[in-house]
Enzyme design. Sequence first.
Site, PDB file in Angstrom:
ATOM      1  N   CYS A 344      -6.607  -2.787  -2.674  1.00  8.64           N
ATOM      2  CA  CYS A 344      -7.355  -3.850  -3.356  1.00  8.64           C
ATOM      3  C   CYS A 344      -6.854  -4.053  -4.785  1.00  8.64           C
ATOM      4  O   CYS A 344      -7.608  -3.860  -5.745  1.00  8.64           O
ATOM      5  CB  CYS A 344      -8.827  -3.489  -3.366  1.00  8.64           C
ATOM      6  N   GLU A 345      -5.600  -4.373  -4.953  1.00  7.99           N
ATOM      7  CA  GLU A 345      -5.037  -4.670  -6.274  1.00  7.99           C
ATOM      8  C   GLU A 345      -3.889  -5.647  -6.083  1.00  7.99           C
ATOM      9  O   GLU A 345      -3.097  -5.482  -5.149  1.00  7.99           O
ATOM     10  CB  GLU A 345      -4.440  -3.401  -6.928  1.00  7.99           C
TER      11      GLU A 345
END
Length: 420
Positions: A344-345
């Site tokens: 999640c980046e």
Amino acid sequence: MDHFEYRNGELYAEDVSLRLIADEVGSPVYVYSTATLERHYQAFANGVSGLDPLVCFAVKANSNIAVIKTLARLGAGADVVSVGELKRAMAAGVPASKIIYSGVGKSEVDLRAALNAGVHQINAESEAELELLSKVAVDLGETAQVAIRINPNVDAKTHEKITTGKSENKFGVDIALARDVYGRVAKLPGLRVAGVALHIGSQLTDLKPYREAYAKAAEFVELLRSDGHNITQLDLGGGLGITYDAEIAPSPAEYGKMVKEIVGHLGCNVSFEPGRLIAGNAGVLITQVIFIKEGINRKFCIIDAAMNDLIRPTLYNAYHDIVPVVEAPTGAEQLTMDIVGPICESGDYLAKGRKMAALSNGDLLAVRTAGAYAAVMASVYNSRPLVPEVLVHGDTYSVIRRRWTVEDMIALETFPEWQS
Ligand code: LLP
């Protein structure tokens, strides 16, 4: 040259199909080639052979004990920077007499471990460290052979995060201050200050900065000798670059020739600390396509490996070649895509704007040049277990680190008493 090639349209490591490894071990998986490790070690050792050197593999590049053992069996020593690396090198059969202990911040525990192991040499990086080492050595009744790492203030012209030989970098003792430091520490008990060490950076693709730094070191050795120091050891570090994309790096033979020209006349016992050159092109990361996602103006290939498995692209903007394990048909249309992981980046990518033939769910990809600074820099971010490592040898392979499980990770954690 490495030992990864297509055979009948499928990518092999030596004589083993990478598809077979992915089927049997799962994806993602790091795969290393013994023949490539051996070839690169021999190429380096041959390149510098006229100097009768100690070649210490920089264990930080790839610290799997089976990889270290592959090199130790050829006679390699080890350059280590922590007790962990020291223990790994020794577990892999590197004799302590071929181990150099480096690092900018060694604690008393580290120095004790180095002396207890009986390492060949400790490369010290500050006067404070030398004072501590002297105390520890006296306490243990030992005499430590020491080289002082000098900082020659030379720009290695590599990525800013892996340049180490400029005055503004934290490494070594500034060459302008070093003469006085040698003068003071030579009097400390428990030390035999016998050497000069330097390492100006990593992934150097030009010999010029080396030439400049080594010439400064040679001049400095002569200055120290004229001051009465018995300088017998010269550690020239690592850093020789490799090809990730289109870089043209000097060959070990060209490097060796340059070294001989510049320091050959000193008659020192010379050591080197190559890491990337030996391991970089000896490894690939195999990963599988999870989904292809079309954006408005971008195509995303979402894979099961991520920045936690290979952080170099996002940390250094590093380029890693990515090829399909099953070769694309010749002349296949090249599409532009971002190859991204599930984390999640937005920094979680292995390639941006990469041209590849069309891919589908389930396809296997090989991320090339992933034998150095790859598995060793992995983390378990997003609770993603560390991926396995496999070593190929001819037509066989062995899992040299098993895949972690989530249970392995949870087992290290405990609830505090008040939550029970
Ligand atoms: N000796 C010393 C004292 C070092 O600091 C290093 C690397 C080496 C030897 C080995 O250098 P090599 O021959 O591998 O270039 N994580 C970065 C590279 C960091 C290098 C740190 N020091 C990367 O992924 O590019």
